[in-house]
Design an enzyme around this catalytic site. Structure first.
Site, PDB file in Angstrom:
ATOM      1  CE  LYS A 144      -4.346   0.899   2.457  1.00  0.00           C
ATOM      2  NZ  LYS A 144      -4.982   0.753   3.780  1.00  0.00           N
TER       3      LYS A 144
HETATM    4  O1  G3P Z   1      -9.256   1.720   4.671  1.00  0.00           O
HETATM    5  C1  G3P Z   1      -8.972   2.976   5.186  1.00  0.00           C
HETATM    6  C2  G3P Z   1      -9.583   3.142   6.516  1.00  0.00           C
HETATM    7  O2  G3P Z   1      -8.891   2.402   7.470  1.00  0.00           O
HETATM    8  C3  G3P Z   1      -9.760   4.530   6.946  1.00  0.00           C
HETATM    9  O3  G3P Z   1     -10.945   4.538   7.641  1.00  0.00           O
HETATM   10  O4  G3P Z   1     -12.590   5.360   9.230  1.00  0.00           O
HETATM   11  O5  G3P Z   1     -10.147   5.895   9.531  1.00  0.00           O
HETATM   12  O6  G3P Z   1     -11.465   6.959   7.723  1.00  0.00           O
HETATM   13  P1  G3P Z   1     -11.293   5.769   8.582  1.00  0.00           P
END
Ligand code: G3P
Length: 217
Positions: A83
């Site tokens: 990634k």
């Molecule tokens: O896949 C990306 C994710 O982990 C981010 O999620 O909820 O931290 O915006 P969030």
């Protein structure tokens, strides 16, 4: 539609994998921090639980070091997707790493323009962050729809991996638009089974069954 699990919690991954609900896993530095585990060790364990792609994120910001980190992460297991962030250096790293035969997930995508660049750089996956766009009063799902339309216009093979998924509606909306993959926290995937009318209907069936005085076993 493929489901990836957005976590580094191996117990949660195992439970979903046993049900066929984990086609892959995505992690990031924040999720590694939350797990409290060593990145190489926990990622190796996750790669042994799911057969599909397991995203492991580089932390360097300059392309040469990103590439070195990516190569090291890719050695963990054949199902690693390296990634990299959607920066100019990240695109350079993407091009090199995909050229070497590695899967690459280009993450932190917040615009259609960025998604075009990820596809041009040969990304295996692009990760548009739906929830974080919603957080700033934009519509994250509009971005998924824009990328779907653009990729279909030109036959780009990069898979749209809808990320930063926070709700069941995010999953169903992304599915309606045709995102190739949704990565969601285990809690959101499990919440998809819940419906108040299911609970209410089940309560009625069980109450009526009790009145029959019968037993199946
Ligand atoms: O896949 C990306 C994710 O982990 C981010 O999620 O909820 O931290 O915006 P969030």
């Amino acid at each position: 539609m493929k489901f990836f699990v957005d976590t580094a919690d191996v117990d949660a991954i195992r439970e979903l994998a046993e049900l066929g609900m984990a086609d892959g896993v995505t992690t990031n530095p924040s999720l590694i921090l939350k797990s409290g585990r060593d990145i190489l060790e926990v990622t190796r364990e996750i790669c042994g639980i799911v057969e599909g792609p397991v995203s492991a994120e580089v932390v360097a910001t300059a392309a040469p070091k990103m590439i070195e980190e990516g190569r090291k992460l890719a050695q963990i297991a054949p199902n690693i997707a390296v990634k990299v962030p959607l920066t100019w250096d990240g695109l350079k790293a993407c091009k090199t790493l995909t050229g070497e035969g590695h899967m690459v997930n280009v993450t932190l995508c917040f615009s259609a323009a960025q998604a075009i660049l990820a596809a041009k750089a040969g990304a295996t996956f692009v990760s548009p962050f739906v929830g974080r766009l919603d957080d700033i009063n934009l519509d994250g799902m509009d971005l998924i729809a824009d990328i779907r339309a653009i990729y279909d216009n030109y036959g780009f093979e990069t898979q749209i991996l809808a990320a930063s998924i926070r709700s069941v509606n995010h999953v169903t909306e992304a599915a309606k638009i045709g995102a190739d993959v949704v990565t969601a926290p285990p809690g959101v995937l499990k919440q998809m089974a819940a419906h108040p009318l299911t609970d209410k209907g089940l309560a009625t069936f069980l109450a009526d069954w009790e009145k029959t005085g019968q037993k199946i076993l």
